[in-house]
Design a protein around this motif. Structure first.
Motif, mmCIF file in Angstrom:
data_model
loop_
_atom_site.group_PDB
_atom_site.id
_atom_site.type_symbol
_atom_site.label_atom_id
_atom_site.label_comp_id
_atom_site.label_asym_id
_atom_site.label_seq_id
_atom_site.Cartn_x
_atom_site.Cartn_y
_atom_site.Cartn_z
ATOM 1 N N LEU A 3 90.517 40.762 73.076
ATOM 2 C CA LEU A 3 89.729 42.086 73.965
ATOM 3 C C LEU A 3 90.919 43.137 74.320
ATOM 4 O O LEU A 3 90.311 44.089 74.404
ATOM 5 C CB LEU A 3 89.445 41.198 75.463
ATOM 6 N N GLN A 43 92.106 40.258 82.308
ATOM 7 C CA GLN A 43 91.991 40.975 81.008
ATOM 8 C C GLN A 43 90.711 42.127 81.025
ATOM 9 O O GLN A 43 90.855 43.104 80.454
ATOM 10 C CB GLN A 43 91.395 39.821 79.714
ATOM 11 N N GLY A 44 89.803 41.424 81.635
ATOM 12 C CA GLY A 44 88.794 42.705 81.994
ATOM 13 C C GLY A 44 89.154 43.983 82.583
ATOM 14 O O GLY A 44 88.842 44.890 82.227
ATOM 15 N N VAL A 176 85.050 38.019 78.069
ATOM 16 C CA VAL A 176 86.317 37.849 77.805
ATOM 17 C C VAL A 176 86.354 36.483 76.907
ATOM 18 O O VAL A 176 86.027 35.425 77.618
ATOM 19 C CB VAL A 176 87.067 37.788 78.705
#
Length: 196
Positions: A3, A43-44, A176
């Motif tokens: 990602l 991560q997002g 994700v």
């Protein structure tokens, strides 16, 4: 990390083995090695910051409960004036230093519990912080106080059980990639919330 390919991150190769070596079912005072993994909420949030650099560009940024420093590194790459990453685990602070160096950015890493004080930042970022009732309550109160003091506040969350109902406005969502060992699924739907 698929990602976020523009960020290099030192991570544990095998999560369960490291968890057992460093903490092992709460048998010691050492906190679990949250810093050794790229959790879905972080991560997002990192992806959102990189895709929307105007959120942090030229501003003082705080990554609270920073873990590996993934979100802090993203903020530095997106042009933040300064980035401070705070966590209560001294090993997380070491990980932040290693990850900032690997990405050629400057991040001030601080080992402290700041949740009862002021944020002292223009933007507060919190990735994957709603994983227990007590911590979620403290974190959400901190983010609300930061917001009332004039800071922008964002939280990345993959649908953890203790995300507050009044989490704010969903500004982005991502699927994700994750591991079965960490999340029991290979993809985790994750949202980025901006506090009102």
């Amino acid at each position: 990390m698929p990602l976020i390919p523009e960020i290099l991150l030192h991570q544990a190769d095998e999560p369960i083995g490291l968890w057992e070596l460093t903490e092992g079912e709460f048998r010691s005072e050492q906190p679990p090695p949250f810093w050794a993994f790229a959790w879905a909420g972080g991560q997002g949030l990192a992806r959102y910051v990189l895709d929307h650099p105007e959120v942090v560009a030229g501003r003082r940024v705080l990554d609270v409960a920073c873990g590996s420093g993934l979100v802090a590194v993203a903020a530095a790459k997106a042009g933040a004036a300064t980035v401070r990453a705070v966590d209560i685990d001294p090993l997380a602070i070491a990980a932040v230093g290693a990850n900032a160096k690997a990405n050629g950015v400057t991040v001030e890493a601080v080992c402290a519990d700041i949740l009862d004080g002021p944020a002292d930042a223009d933007v507060v970022l919190a990735g994957d912080v709603y994983y227990s009732q007590s911590f979620a309550t403290r974190m959400f109160n901190f983010l609300r106080r930061a917001r009332k003091a004039g800071a922008d506040a964002y939280a990345g969350d993959p649908g953890r059980a203790f995300r507050p109902q009044a989490a704010g406005t969903e500004v982005a969502s991502y699927d994700v990639p994750t591991t079965m060992a960490l999340e029991s699924v290979t993809k985790k739907h994750t949202s980025v919330w901006r506090l009102p």
